[in-house]
Design a protein around this motif. Structure first.
Motif, PDB file in Angstrom:
ATOM      1  N   ASN A  75      -7.084  27.740   2.995  1.00  0.00           N
ATOM      2  CA  ASN A  75      -6.153  27.611   4.072  1.00  0.00           C
ATOM      3  C   ASN A  75      -5.106  28.743   4.199  1.00  0.00           C
ATOM      4  O   ASN A  75      -4.773  28.911   5.061  1.00  0.00           O
ATOM      5  CB  ASN A  75      -5.014  26.944   3.109  1.00  0.00           C
ATOM      6  CG  ASN A  75      -5.719  25.531   2.425  1.00  0.00           C
ATOM      7  OD1 ASN A  75      -5.972  24.894   3.201  1.00  0.00           O
ATOM      8  ND2 ASN A  75      -5.116  24.865   1.148  1.00  0.00           N
ATOM      9  N   TYR A  76      -5.673  30.035   4.359  1.00  0.00           N
ATOM     10  CA  TYR A  76      -5.205  31.347   5.061  1.00  0.00           C
ATOM     11  C   TYR A  76      -5.166  31.009   5.898  1.00  0.00           C
ATOM     12  O   TYR A  76      -4.802  32.062   6.849  1.00  0.00           O
ATOM     13  CB  TYR A  76      -5.802  32.922   3.660  1.00  0.00           C
ATOM     14  CG  TYR A  76      -4.893  32.508   2.373  1.00  0.00           C
ATOM     15  CD1 TYR A  76      -4.511  31.631   1.293  1.00  0.00           C
ATOM     16  CD2 TYR A  76      -4.304  33.973   2.032  1.00  0.00           C
ATOM     17  CE1 TYR A  76      -3.380  31.771   0.625  1.00  0.00           C
ATOM     18  CE2 TYR A  76      -3.851  33.693   0.916  1.00  0.00           C
ATOM     19  CZ  TYR A  76      -3.058  32.853  -0.016  1.00  0.00           C
ATOM     20  OH  TYR A  76      -2.754  33.186  -1.181  1.00  0.00           O
ATOM     21  N   ALA A  77      -6.194  30.631   6.153  1.00  0.00           N
ATOM     22  CA  ALA A  77      -6.881  31.089   7.345  1.00  0.00           C
ATOM     23  C   ALA A  77      -6.548  30.363   8.257  1.00  0.00           C
ATOM     24  O   ALA A  77      -5.444  30.052   7.982  1.00  0.00           O
ATOM     25  CB  ALA A  77      -8.330  30.394   7.782  1.00  0.00           C
ATOM     26  N   GLY A  78      -6.513  31.346   9.878  1.00  0.00           N
ATOM     27  CA  GLY A  78      -5.278  30.663  10.451  1.00  0.00           C
ATOM     28  C   GLY A  78      -6.272  28.911  11.161  1.00  0.00           C
ATOM     29  O   GLY A  78      -7.508  28.700  10.974  1.00  0.00           O
ATOM     30  N   ALA A  79      -5.364  28.791  12.747  1.00  0.00           N
ATOM     31  CA  ALA A  79      -6.249  27.839  13.001  1.00  0.00           C
ATOM     32  C   ALA A  79      -7.268  27.743  14.113  1.00  0.00           C
ATOM     33  O   ALA A  79      -6.967  29.519  14.726  1.00  0.00           O
ATOM     34  CB  ALA A  79      -5.276  26.795  14.266  1.00  0.00           C
ATOM     35  N   HIS A  80      -8.432  27.401  14.938  1.00  0.00           N
ATOM     36  CA  HIS A  80      -9.278  27.767  15.517  1.00  0.00           C
ATOM     37  C   HIS A  80      -9.341  28.077  17.060  1.00  0.00           C
ATOM     38  O   HIS A  80      -8.310  26.740  17.399  1.00  0.00           O
ATOM     39  CB  HIS A  80     -10.544  27.454  15.332  1.00  0.00           C
ATOM     40  CG  HIS A  80     -12.383  27.722  16.215  1.00  0.00           C
ATOM     41  ND1 HIS A  80     -12.223  28.020  17.388  1.00  0.00           N
ATOM     42  CD2 HIS A  80     -13.274  28.252  15.164  1.00  0.00           C
ATOM     43  CE1 HIS A  80     -13.739  28.028  17.339  1.00  0.00           C
ATOM     44  NE2 HIS A  80     -14.173  28.664  15.906  1.00  0.00           N
ATOM     45  N   PRO A  81      -9.187  29.242  17.932  1.00  0.00           N
ATOM     46  CA  PRO A  81      -8.854  29.182  18.876  1.00  0.00           C
ATOM     47  C   PRO A  81      -9.456  27.164  19.680  1.00  0.00           C
ATOM     48  O   PRO A  81      -8.732  27.470  20.693  1.00  0.00           O
ATOM     49  CB  PRO A  81      -9.505  30.306  19.463  1.00  0.00           C
ATOM     50  CG  PRO A  81     -10.211  31.078  18.537  1.00  0.00           C
ATOM     51  CD  PRO A  81     -10.248  30.279  17.049  1.00  0.00           C
ATOM     52  N   GLU A  82     -10.882  27.366  19.762  1.00  0.00           N
ATOM     53  CA  GLU A  82     -10.747  25.737  20.277  1.00  0.00           C
ATOM     54  C   GLU A  82     -10.186  24.682  19.933  1.00  0.00           C
ATOM     55  O   GLU A  82      -9.087  24.025  20.639  1.00  0.00           O
ATOM     56  CB  GLU A  82     -12.427  25.227  19.886  1.00  0.00           C
ATOM     57  CG  GLU A  82     -13.132  26.675  20.864  1.00  0.00           C
ATOM     58  CD  GLU A  82     -14.509  25.919  20.570  1.00  0.00           C
ATOM     59  OE1 GLU A  82     -14.736  24.411  19.832  1.00  0.00           O
ATOM     60  OE2 GLU A  82     -15.284  27.187  20.315  1.00  0.00           O
ATOM     61  N   VAL A  83      -9.512  24.532  18.484  1.00  0.00           N
ATOM     62  CA  VAL A  83      -8.147  23.852  17.730  1.00  0.00           C
ATOM     63  C   VAL A  83      -7.028  23.685  19.014  1.00  0.00           C
ATOM     64  O   VAL A  83      -6.034  23.319  19.489  1.00  0.00           O
ATOM     65  CB  VAL A  83      -7.899  23.655  16.913  1.00  0.00           C
ATOM     66  CG1 VAL A  83      -6.898  22.678  16.268  1.00  0.00           C
ATOM     67  CG2 VAL A  83      -9.334  23.197  16.171  1.00  0.00           C
TER      68      VAL A  83
END
Length: 353
Positions: free
Chosen positions: A20-28
């Protein structure tokens, strides 16, 4: 007074505390921007939510129906409410997220009873289910109506399709339904190298909580009804549970971005591979014990308490059982090989002190 938004963190810093610490994927993020602009009908009548249904059919069959929600706890509470009566109970592993990490929401907000079973590896079996599957006619006991399993489990282990089929057959024979908490369903599918339907609707799962946030979404999950005969009044329960998004297109388009092609699988495979890299490196360090099979994107380990505290000053991660010295290290879709190698070097250094 005007204030401009600015970055408040170092985007090069990564830890091993939670996916959950990760950001959002650029494609998202690109998909969210694509869905923006102009007007779309609110509360799920938009074009993106409509198309999401067709995408879900490609993964889970033509009877599957997705109900996007804000978060995983919301998905689980709505799904379990839809499967139970007011007097109903849910059998789950003692380590299940619905029991340990949802603040009592299934019981307090969903109004149902959790009947927990200790498990050695986070996985239920028909025999373990039978420890709580009794007393249907006893008015003094909450009635077991649902078996809830987690794929992959809170301990990072993965059910095989045959194991889930055995659970579904066993539960259905006793008049119970089966819910699957799929917060990390993509990681399980990547680990097993099979389509998600292979261990869900194909083997008898009735309702699925589909996770997106841990696999690259900004926010948003979905309740996916696989067996329409198993549930009642889903749309009403979603609204009653405060999980109906007015601008639902921004949840739906994220799930579409993950599922329409192979982004969900690419992200999960990468996270799993980073966990394997971490586990292989840890096995070579004397004094560090890996506790469970590393089958998805989690590594559970035991090491000296003082070492853990020093490591936490260099990388973010959590104790799993502080008294025992157990920790959990999570890998994400954006974990890099360099991140893993730097963490392994830090473990070696702290163990040598």
């Amino acid at each position: 007074m005007r204030t401009d938004a600015r970055r408040h963190h170092d985007p090069q810093v990564r830890g091993f505390a939670s996916d959950n610490y990760a950001g959002a994927h650029p494609e998202v993020l690109a998909a969210i921007a694509l869905a923006n602009g102009g007007h779309q009908v609110a509360y799920g009548e938009d074009d993106y939510t409509g198309h999401l249904q067709r995408v879900m059919h490609s993964h889970f069959g033509p009877t599957a129906e997705a109900f996007p929600v804000f978060n995983g706890t919301g998905a689980n509470v709505v799904a379990l409410q839809a499967l139970t009566d007011r007097w109903g109970a849910v059998i789950c592993a003692e380590s299940a997220h619905i029991n340990v990490d949802e603040g009592g929401a299934p019981e307090r907000m969903g109004g149902l009873k959790l009947l927990t079973v200790p498990t050695p590896d986070g996985k239920l079996t028909p025999e373990l289910i039978d420890r709580q599957a009794y007393g249907w006619d006893d008015e003094h006991r909450a009635m077991p109506q649902v078996v809830s399993i987690t794929q992959n489990t809170e301990l990072g282990t993965v059910y095989t399709p045959d194991e889930i089929r055995a659970i579904c057959d066993h539960a259905h024979e006793r008049g119970m339904k089966v819910h699957l908490d799929g917060a990390r369903i993509a990681n399980a599918a990547a680990s097993l190298d099979v389509p998600m339907r292979t261990f869900t609707n194909t083997v008898g799962v009735d309702v699925l909580s589909f996770g997106g946030t841990k696999n690259g979404a900004l926010f948003g999950e979905a309740v996916v009804v696989l067996n329409p005969d198993a549930v009642r009044a889903m749309k009403h329960l979603r609204k009653l549970s405060m999980q109906l998004a007015s601008k639902m297109r921004f949840v739906s388009v994220q799930l579409e971005a993950l599922l329409a092609k192979d982004l969900w699988l690419r992200n999960a495979r990468h996270a799993n591979a980073m966990a394997q890299r971490l586990a292989e490196g840890v096995r070579a360090i004397d004094g560090v014990e890996i506790l469970y099979p590393v089958q998805a994107n989690a590594v559970f380990a035991r090491l000296p308490h003082a070492v853990t505290e020093r490591l936490q000053g260099r990388f973010r991660f959590y104790f799993w059982d502080e008294a025992a010295g157990d920790v959990r290290w999570m890998c994400s879709f954006d974990t890099r090989e360099d991140d893993v190698d730097a963490f392994l070097q830090a473990i070696k250094e702290e163990m040598a002190r």
